[in-house]
Design an enzyme around this catalytic site. Structure first.
Site, PDB file in Angstrom:
ATOM      1  N   ASP A  33       0.857  -1.191   0.000  1.00 59.63           N
ATOM      2  CA  ASP A  33       0.000   0.000   0.000  1.00 59.63           C
ATOM      3  C   ASP A  33       0.892   1.239   0.000  1.00 59.63           C
ATOM      4  O   ASP A  33       1.911   1.294   0.697  1.00 59.63           O
ATOM      5  CB  ASP A  33      -0.919  -0.007   1.234  1.00 59.63           C
ATOM      6  CG  ASP A  33      -2.052   0.991   1.103  1.00 59.63           C
ATOM      7  OD1 ASP A  33      -3.224   0.559   0.998  1.00 59.63           O
ATOM      8  OD2 ASP A  33      -1.783   2.216   1.110  1.00 59.63           O
ATOM      9  N   ASN A  88     -12.890  -3.355   2.650  1.00 65.00           N
ATOM     10  CA  ASN A  88     -13.866  -2.276   2.779  1.00 65.00           C
ATOM     11  C   ASN A  88     -14.838  -2.411   1.615  1.00 65.00           C
ATOM     12  O   ASN A  88     -14.462  -2.230   0.455  1.00 65.00           O
ATOM     13  CB  ASN A  88     -13.151  -0.921   2.766  1.00 65.00           C
ATOM     14  CG  ASN A  88     -12.268  -0.726   3.986  1.00 65.00           C
ATOM     15  OD1 ASN A  88     -12.621  -1.157   5.090  1.00 65.00           O
ATOM     16  ND2 ASN A  88     -11.118  -0.108   3.813  1.00 65.00           N
ATOM     17  N   GLN A  95     -14.349   2.254   1.578  1.00 62.67           N
ATOM     18  CA  GLN A  95     -13.727   1.953   0.281  1.00 62.67           C
ATOM     19  C   GLN A  95     -13.546   3.240  -0.517  1.00 62.67           C
ATOM     20  O   GLN A  95     -14.495   4.023  -0.675  1.00 62.67           O
ATOM     21  CB  GLN A  95     -14.584   0.956  -0.509  1.00 62.67           C
ATOM     22  CG  GLN A  95     -13.911   0.505  -1.804  1.00 62.67           C
ATOM     23  CD  GLN A  95     -14.684  -0.600  -2.532  1.00 62.67           C
ATOM     24  OE1 GLN A  95     -15.759  -1.002  -2.100  1.00 62.67           O
ATOM     25  NE2 GLN A  95     -14.131  -1.068  -3.634  1.00 62.67           N
ATOM     26  N   VAL A  97     -11.083   3.083  -3.382  1.00 59.59           N
ATOM     27  CA  VAL A  97     -10.679   2.622  -4.719  1.00 59.59           C
ATOM     28  C   VAL A  97     -11.648   1.512  -5.119  1.00 59.59           C
ATOM     29  O   VAL A  97     -11.755   0.494  -4.420  1.00 59.59           O
ATOM     30  CB  VAL A  97      -9.225   2.109  -4.732  1.00 59.59           C
ATOM     31  CG1 VAL A  97      -8.871   1.572  -6.119  1.00 59.59           C
ATOM     32  CG2 VAL A  97      -8.256   3.219  -4.328  1.00 59.59           C
ATOM     33  N   HIS A 101     -10.277  -5.164  -3.287  1.00 65.28           N
ATOM     34  CA  HIS A 101      -8.941  -5.418  -2.738  1.00 65.28           C
ATOM     35  C   HIS A 101      -9.047  -5.886  -1.300  1.00 65.28           C
ATOM     36  O   HIS A 101      -9.945  -5.497  -0.567  1.00 65.28           O
ATOM     37  CB  HIS A 101      -8.048  -4.177  -2.836  1.00 65.28           C
ATOM     38  CG  HIS A 101      -8.684  -2.917  -2.312  1.00 65.28           C
ATOM     39  ND1 HIS A 101      -9.625  -2.201  -3.028  1.00 65.28           N
ATOM     40  CD2 HIS A 101      -8.526  -2.251  -1.155  1.00 65.28           C
ATOM     41  CE1 HIS A 101     -10.001  -1.141  -2.332  1.00 65.28           C
ATOM     42  NE2 HIS A 101      -9.355  -1.154  -1.175  1.00 65.28           N
ATOM     43  N   HIS A 103      -6.962  -5.752   2.154  1.00 66.42           N
ATOM     44  CA  HIS A 103      -5.847  -5.169   2.896  1.00 66.42           C
ATOM     45  C   HIS A 103      -5.261  -6.251   3.796  1.00 66.42           C
ATOM     46  O   HIS A 103      -6.010  -7.006   4.443  1.00 66.42           O
ATOM     47  CB  HIS A 103      -6.339  -4.046   3.819  1.00 66.42           C
ATOM     48  CG  HIS A 103      -6.856  -2.822   3.126  1.00 66.42           C
ATOM     49  ND1 HIS A 103      -6.090  -1.698   2.925  1.00 66.42           N
ATOM     50  CD2 HIS A 103      -8.081  -2.540   2.619  1.00 66.42           C
ATOM     51  CE1 HIS A 103      -6.816  -0.774   2.315  1.00 66.42           C
ATOM     52  NE2 HIS A 103      -8.039  -1.250   2.134  1.00 66.42           N
TER      53      HIS A 103
HETATM   54  P1  AMP Z   1      -9.771   1.495   0.410  1.00 64.00           P
HETATM   55  O1  AMP Z   1      -9.937   2.751   1.199  1.00 64.00           O
HETATM   56  O2  AMP Z   1     -10.181   0.236   1.165  1.00 64.00           O
HETATM   57  O3  AMP Z   1     -10.440   1.585  -0.946  1.00 64.00           O
HETATM   58  O4  AMP Z   1      -8.232   1.309   0.170  1.00 64.00           O
HETATM   59  C1  AMP Z   1      -7.546   1.881  -0.892  1.00 64.00           C
HETATM   60  C2  AMP Z   1      -6.093   1.794  -0.576  1.00 64.00           C
HETATM   61  O5  AMP Z   1      -5.355   1.977  -1.773  1.00 64.00           O
HETATM   62  C3  AMP Z   1      -5.589   2.837   0.422  1.00 64.00           C
HETATM   63  O6  AMP Z   1      -5.024   2.170   1.554  1.00 64.00           O
HETATM   64  C4  AMP Z   1      -4.525   3.604  -0.372  1.00 64.00           C
HETATM   65  O7  AMP Z   1      -3.429   3.993   0.415  1.00 64.00           O
HETATM   66  C5  AMP Z   1      -4.142   2.596  -1.428  1.00 64.00           C
HETATM   67  N1  AMP Z   1      -3.583   3.145  -2.654  1.00 64.00           N
HETATM   68  C6  AMP Z   1      -4.052   4.168  -3.397  1.00 64.00           C
HETATM   69  N2  AMP Z   1      -3.268   4.368  -4.474  1.00 64.00           N
HETATM   70  C7  AMP Z   1      -2.286   3.439  -4.414  1.00 64.00           C
HETATM   71  C8  AMP Z   1      -1.164   3.130  -5.235  1.00 64.00           C
HETATM   72  N3  AMP Z   1      -0.866   3.816  -6.344  1.00 64.00           N
HETATM   73  N4  AMP Z   1      -0.364   2.092  -4.868  1.00 64.00           N
HETATM   74  C9  AMP Z   1      -0.623   1.399  -3.747  1.00 64.00           C
HETATM   75  N5  AMP Z   1      -1.663   1.643  -2.929  1.00 64.00           N
HETATM   76  C10 AMP Z   1      -2.486   2.653  -3.255  1.00 64.00           C
END
Ligand code: AMP
Length: 115
Positions: A33, A88, A95, A97, A101, A103
């Site tokens: 991450d 999430n 969430q 992104v 995924h 974590h």
């Molecule tokens: P969520 O809030 O569950 O959607 O988690 C999205 C995660 O993606 C967050 O922990 C971010 O820090 C991570 N994230 C966003 N952009 C990147 C990236 N380019 N490379 C790795 N992790 C990322």
């Protein structure tokens, strides 16, 4: 809602954003991450464009199991046989992104309930 292929994980999968994969196979990839919330913070994502867990169907059961097993295996390989796995599912759950995924968090005390 439909899958938006411009999301950051889709771009990582297309190699538009250079990212070191800790694990990759035909179904998923794992990488650190970018904003780690613990000494170990890895994300495991399917190659398949699934927007969120809520969009998964019974036909995705094997894929979902594979993501969990991969998450545990990657954590173990990085020295953390005990880790917290978080999904999430939806904006209200945190969430941000919208490509499914998992974590994987470890390396510090993890409290419950989460914030
Ligand atoms: P969520 O809030 O569950 O959607 O988690 C999205 C995660 O993606 C967050 O922990 C971010 O820090 C991570 N994230 C966003 N952009 C990147 C990236 N380019 N490379 C790795 N992790 C990322």
């Amino acid at each position: 809602m439909s899958y938006d292929p411009s999301n950051v994980f889709a771009r990582i999968l297309r190699r538009e954003i250079p990212t070191r994969f800790l694990h990759e196979d035909e179904h998923c990839v794992a990488f650190h991450d970018v904003a780690p919330q613990a000494p170990l913070h890895v994300l495991v994502i399917p190659r398949r464009p699934l927007r969120s867990l809520g969009d998964a169907a019974p036909a995705d059961a094997a894929l979902l199991g594979h993501l969990l097993l991969t998450a545990a295996a990657v954590a173990r390989q990085l020295g953390h046989p005990e880790a917290r796995l978080v999904i999430n599912n939806g904006a209200a759950a945190g969430q941000t992104v919208f490509h499914l995924h998992v974590h994987v968090l470890a390396g510090r005390a993890l409290h419950w309930p989460p914030g």
